[in-house]
Write an enzyme that holds these catalytic residues in place. Structure first.
Site, PDB file in Angstrom:
ATOM      1  N   ASP A   9       0.895  -1.156   0.000  1.00  0.00           N
ATOM      2  CA  ASP A   9       0.000   0.000   0.000  1.00  0.00           C
ATOM      3  C   ASP A   9       0.933   1.205   0.000  1.00  0.00           C
ATOM      4  O   ASP A   9       1.776   1.339   0.893  1.00  0.00           O
ATOM      5  CB  ASP A   9      -0.846  -0.082   1.278  1.00  0.00           C
ATOM      6  CG  ASP A   9      -1.706   1.139   1.486  1.00  0.00           C
ATOM      7  OD1 ASP A   9      -1.482   2.168   0.810  1.00  0.00           O
ATOM      8  OD2 ASP A   9      -2.601   1.069   2.347  1.00  0.00           O
ATOM      9  N   GLY A  31      -9.690   5.933  -5.121  1.00  0.00           N
ATOM     10  CA  GLY A  31      -8.493   5.120  -5.374  1.00  0.00           C
ATOM     11  C   GLY A  31      -7.309   5.522  -4.527  1.00  0.00           C
ATOM     12  O   GLY A  31      -7.440   5.828  -3.327  1.00  0.00           O
ATOM     13  N   VAL A  32      -6.162   5.559  -5.157  1.00  0.00           N
ATOM     14  CA  VAL A  32      -4.932   5.826  -4.414  1.00  0.00           C
ATOM     15  C   VAL A  32      -4.944   7.264  -3.867  1.00  0.00           C
ATOM     16  O   VAL A  32      -4.443   7.534  -2.766  1.00  0.00           O
ATOM     17  CB  VAL A  32      -3.694   5.524  -5.305  1.00  0.00           C
ATOM     18  CG1 VAL A  32      -3.499   6.528  -6.401  1.00  0.00           C
ATOM     19  CG2 VAL A  32      -2.441   5.388  -4.486  1.00  0.00           C
ATOM     20  N   ASP A  33      -5.566   8.171  -4.595  1.00  0.00           N
ATOM     21  CA  ASP A  33      -5.686   9.570  -4.166  1.00  0.00           C
ATOM     22  C   ASP A  33      -6.416   9.635  -2.822  1.00  0.00           C
ATOM     23  O   ASP A  33      -5.962  10.288  -1.861  1.00  0.00           O
ATOM     24  CB  ASP A  33      -6.487  10.316  -5.265  1.00  0.00           C
ATOM     25  CG  ASP A  33      -6.376  11.822  -5.177  1.00  0.00           C
ATOM     26  OD1 ASP A  33      -5.599  12.300  -4.322  1.00  0.00           O
ATOM     27  OD2 ASP A  33      -7.060  12.522  -5.953  1.00  0.00           O
ATOM     28  N   SER A 116      -2.891   6.028 -13.655  1.00  0.00           N
ATOM     29  CA  SER A 116      -3.936   5.874 -14.699  1.00  0.00           C
ATOM     30  C   SER A 116      -4.490   4.458 -14.843  1.00  0.00           C
ATOM     31  O   SER A 116      -5.390   4.238 -15.663  1.00  0.00           O
ATOM     32  CB  SER A 116      -3.441   6.325 -16.090  1.00  0.00           C
ATOM     33  OG  SER A 116      -3.478   7.725 -16.182  1.00  0.00           O
ATOM     34  N   TYR A 120      -8.988   5.493 -14.305  1.00  0.00           N
ATOM     35  CA  TYR A 120      -8.694   6.111 -15.605  1.00  0.00           C
ATOM     36  C   TYR A 120      -8.499   5.095 -16.731  1.00  0.00           C
ATOM     37  O   TYR A 120      -8.321   5.478 -17.889  1.00  0.00           O
ATOM     38  CB  TYR A 120      -7.477   7.049 -15.498  1.00  0.00           C
ATOM     39  CG  TYR A 120      -7.812   8.406 -14.894  1.00  0.00           C
ATOM     40  CD1 TYR A 120      -9.079   8.690 -14.392  1.00  0.00           C
ATOM     41  CD2 TYR A 120      -6.853   9.414 -14.816  1.00  0.00           C
ATOM     42  CE1 TYR A 120      -9.384   9.929 -13.834  1.00  0.00           C
ATOM     43  CE2 TYR A 120      -7.157  10.667 -14.262  1.00  0.00           C
ATOM     44  CZ  TYR A 120      -8.427  10.916 -13.779  1.00  0.00           C
ATOM     45  OH  TYR A 120      -8.725  12.133 -13.234  1.00  0.00           O
TER      46      TYR A 120
HETATM   47  P1  ADP Z   1      -6.177   6.559 -11.781  1.00  0.00           P
HETATM   48  O1  ADP Z   1      -7.393   7.447 -11.635  1.00  0.00           O
HETATM   49  O2  ADP Z   1      -4.944   7.324 -12.183  1.00  0.00           O
HETATM   50  O3  ADP Z   1      -6.451   5.380 -12.619  1.00  0.00           O
HETATM   51  P2  ADP Z   1      -6.495   5.015  -9.323  1.00  0.00           P
HETATM   52  O4  ADP Z   1      -6.271   5.473  -7.938  1.00  0.00           O
HETATM   53  O5  ADP Z   1      -7.898   4.661  -9.698  1.00  0.00           O
HETATM   54  O6  ADP Z   1      -5.864   6.130 -10.278  1.00  0.00           O
HETATM   55  O7  ADP Z   1      -5.582   3.758  -9.623  1.00  0.00           O
HETATM   56  C1  ADP Z   1      -4.209   3.802  -9.912  1.00  0.00           C
HETATM   57  C2  ADP Z   1      -3.554   2.526  -9.433  1.00  0.00           C
HETATM   58  O8  ADP Z   1      -3.306   2.637  -8.038  1.00  0.00           O
HETATM   59  C3  ADP Z   1      -4.403   1.283  -9.619  1.00  0.00           C
HETATM   60  O9  ADP Z   1      -3.597   0.263 -10.193  1.00  0.00           O
HETATM   61  C4  ADP Z   1      -4.826   0.894  -8.213  1.00  0.00           C
HETATM   62  O10 ADP Z   1      -4.920  -0.524  -8.064  1.00  0.00           O
HETATM   63  C5  ADP Z   1      -3.658   1.418  -7.411  1.00  0.00           C
HETATM   64  N1  ADP Z   1      -3.931   1.712  -5.992  1.00  0.00           N
HETATM   65  C6  ADP Z   1      -5.101   1.981  -5.381  1.00  0.00           C
HETATM   66  N2  ADP Z   1      -4.892   2.190  -4.064  1.00  0.00           N
HETATM   67  C7  ADP Z   1      -3.560   2.053  -3.842  1.00  0.00           C
HETATM   68  C8  ADP Z   1      -2.695   2.119  -2.709  1.00  0.00           C
HETATM   69  N3  ADP Z   1      -3.177   2.394  -1.494  1.00  0.00           N
HETATM   70  N4  ADP Z   1      -1.367   1.909  -2.881  1.00  0.00           N
HETATM   71  C9  ADP Z   1      -0.850   1.645  -4.105  1.00  0.00           C
HETATM   72  N5  ADP Z   1      -1.599   1.547  -5.202  1.00  0.00           N
HETATM   73  C10 ADP Z   1      -2.945   1.754  -5.085  1.00  0.00           C
END
Ligand code: ADP
Length: 334
Positions: A9, A31-33, A116, A120
């Site tokens: 994570d 998501g990650v944001d 992305s 995305y």
């Molecule tokens: P985007 O809108 O740029 O696609 P996302 O957050 O939806 O961004 O996803 C980008 C990547 O980050 C995805 O592969 C997702 O599985 C991954 N992700 C989501 N949460 C986490 C986390 N806590 N740590 C690392 N990667 C993550």
């Protein structure tokens, strides 16, 4: 290893900077944001509000607040439509701009999510390839430790074609192992004297083909240590030391250690990383491994995957590491 793919994570990474896959408003999202803002706390959002958003393909930096990372680099990945709308160039720009910002802020360690590749919609295998290509280019010119953080196993996928090719190669070679076993037991029945005779004949033929100088050189090579062979091969290939260790994904300190210690015994993944970097053939790779008292065997997947790539003439260490990762094997490099 200057570039490492890890499963984690990203909010748990203790690095100088983590990269956030943000949106143009920089005001948080899913998501990650969402995960990053949740752990960093409300002060992160307060600072983001002062930045005036961020264009797709660009990056901005803030503090890390309650995160273990000192900084968060916010970059906005492209929304994937069909791959024909400049998505790749924009995604490459995200990595390049984020790395440039990290460099300006003297970051030694940086962790990226697969930008992305979530909401995305960028196909994950292609998103990973872009990440690896841009980061490895950057690392040829810069000293930094960069992590690509994969959140879960399902999120990680090398191309299905490559995966099935390698799986097939592994299958075929396990079969070969059985054949070899039969061949081995047949060979055991060949009278000892006959084998020695054959060996002597080989040696005579070999001597006849070589001049005295050649023979001297060959004999010297037999006595060479791993370190000596490595340095000789670097010269023969016309590479600089830095080109070689960077292409091997080995850090400078480890290389210096190997260079200064004639009897240095590397780990097997390190020895193989150098063979890949030098683009050695399979038999040269075997020779180099022998110097470190290793061999490629058909009884483990790691070795067969390495053999697969060398036999295909694919010496891209990062692609090899992707495949090793997909098959749950240890990665090449330090
Ligand atoms: P985007 O809108 O740029 O696609 P996302 O957050 O939806 O961004 O996803 C980008 C990547 O980050 C995805 O592969 C997702 O599985 C991954 N992700 C989501 N949460 C986490 C986390 N806590 N740590 C690392 N990667 C993550």
């Amino acid at each position: 290893m200057p570039l490492e793919i890890v499963r984690n994570d990203i909010t748990k990474m203790t690095v100088d900077a983590i990269v956030n896959a943000a949106n143009e408003s920089l005001l948080g999202g899913g998501g990650v944001d969402g995960a990053i803002h949740y752990v960093a706390g409300p002060e992160l959002l307060a600072e983001c509000k002062t930045l005036g958003g961020c264009k797709t393909g660009k990056a901005k930096i803030t503090g890390g607040y309650n995160l273990p990372a000192k900084y968060v680099i916010h970059t906005v990945g492209p929304i994937y439509e069909d791959g024909k709308h400049g998505e790749k160039a924009l995604l490459e720009s995200c990595y390049r701009e984020s790395l440039a910002l990290a460099k300006v802020h003297n970051c030694e360690t940086v962790a990226f999510p697969l930008i992305s590749s979530g909401v995305y919609g960028y196909p994950k295998d292609q998103a990973l390839k872009v990440a690896i290509d841009v980061i490895s280019d950057f690392l040829l010119e810069n000293e930094m430790k960069v992590y690509i953080v994969i959140f879960d196993k399902a999120a990680y996928k090398i191309s299905e074609k490559l995966f099935s090719d390698i799986a097939e190669y592994i299958d075929d070679n396990y079969v070969d192992e059985h054949t070899d076993y039969r061949r081995e037991s047949m060979r055991m029945n060949v009278p000892m004297q006959a084998s020695i005779g054959l060996f002597e004949a080989d040696l005579c033929e070999c001597k006849a083909m070589l001049s005295d100088d050649d023979l001297d050189a060959k004999l010297k090579q037999i006595d060479e240590s791993f370190s000596q062979m490595l340095l000789r091969k670097i010269d023969e290939k016309g590479m600089t030391d830095a080109e070689c260790y960077k292409k091997a994904n080995i850090d400078r300190k480890l290389f210096s250690k190997i260079r200064s210690d004639v009897h240095y015994k590397p780990s097997k993944p390190t020895a193989i990383a150098f063979a890949i970097s030098l683009e050695l053939t399979l038999s040269e790779t075997e020779d180099m491994l022998k110097k470190a008292r290793f061999a490629l065997s058909h009884s483990n997947k790691f070795d067969i995957i390495i053999e697969y790539f060398i036999s295909k003439g694919n010496y891209n260490i990062f692609e090899i590491n992707e495949a090793l990762f997909a098959f749950d094997q240890s990665l090449l490099g330090a």
